[in-house]
Design an enzyme around this catalytic site. Structure first.
Site, PDB file in Angstrom:
ATOM      1  CB  CYS A  21      -0.968   0.003   1.187  1.00  0.00           C
ATOM      2  SG  CYS A  21      -0.201  -0.233   2.813  1.00  0.00           S
ATOM      3  CG  HIS A  74      -4.317   0.513   4.843  1.00  0.00           C
ATOM      4  ND1 HIS A  74      -3.861  -0.257   3.788  1.00  0.00           N
ATOM      5  CD2 HIS A  74      -5.404   1.201   4.351  1.00  0.00           C
ATOM      6  CE1 HIS A  74      -4.617  -0.048   2.728  1.00  0.00           C
ATOM      7  NE2 HIS A  74      -5.557   0.838   3.033  1.00  0.00           N
ATOM      8  CG  ASP A  90      -7.935   2.316   1.100  1.00  0.00           C
ATOM      9  OD1 ASP A  90      -7.055   1.615   0.560  1.00  0.00           O
ATOM     10  OD2 ASP A  90      -8.480   2.011   2.181  1.00  0.00           O
TER      11      ASP A  90
END
Length: 207
Positions: A21, A74, A90
């Site tokens: 991520c 994250h 996201d």
């Protein structure tokens, strides 16, 4: 419905590698910088973690039903727009891309009020230009002890700077003394960027 000016490719055309991520967001920042689709000063990279590296997030692709996914960390991209709602990008979420921060807060973050303290979220918010200049990862955190990959890495070369080949931990750390940017509690983050603290969750599936 208000039309949102797109600053990134559509979700399907974004550079994306599962479980990387931080690099996915780096690529989003790089795109905006190169294509000048938005003022870079509007963009912030947000690392979400805590001291135990156990944080719940809802509405993630790898989730099951209404159960949260427990990540060690994250990373999302935040666009703080003047006179308008902040937006979250996201690529691991089932919510819209982008998604208003108010909706993301209610659906993905929910609240720390009804979950155990060890799961409370902290957020390190870094200006995108600082992230592009300083972030480096050799991807060693994704290797098993025998050198094999936990998950296949991106096909492009690792992100490095003249000063560092690996400083990911400085971004994941939620100690204000480390790294770049500013560390917030979840409520303080939402209050800062939406004007409201986190909303109460109606879910009974809190960790």
């Amino acid at each position: 419905m208000t039309t949102v000016h797109r600053i990134t490719p559509i979700r399907e055309n974004c550079v994306y590698t599962s479980c990387y991520c931080e690099e996915n967001v780096w690529k989003l920042c790089e795109f905006v910088q190169k294509e000048r689709t938005a003022p870079l000063e509007q963009l912030f990279v947000v690392f979400i973690s805590n001291d135990r590296r156990m944080i719940p997030l809802w509405k993630q692709k790898s989730g099951h039903g209404d159960q949260p996914v427990i990540w060690d960390y994250h990373v999302i991209l935040l666009q703080a727009r003047p006179q308008s709602d902040s937006l979250v990008y996201d690529l691991d979420s089932v919510l819209s891309f982008p998604c208003s921060l108010r909706l993301y807060g209610a659906m993905a973050f929910r609240s720390d009020r009804h979950i155990r303290p060890e799961y409370h979220r902290k957020l390190r918010v870094i200006p995108a230009d600082s992230f592009l200049l300083n972030f480096a990862s050799d991807r060693s955190h994704m290797r098993n002890p025998d050198g094999t990959w936990k998950m296949p890495p991106p096909l492009y070369a690792p992100v490095q700077t003249a000063e560092s080949q690996m400083n990911l931990d400085d971004f994941i750390s939620m100690s204000p003394a480390d790294g770049w940017g500013t560390v917030y509690s979840l409520d303080h983050f939402l209050l800062t960027f939406t004007g409201n603290p986190s909303t109460e969750s109606s879910s009974s599936s809190s960790p």
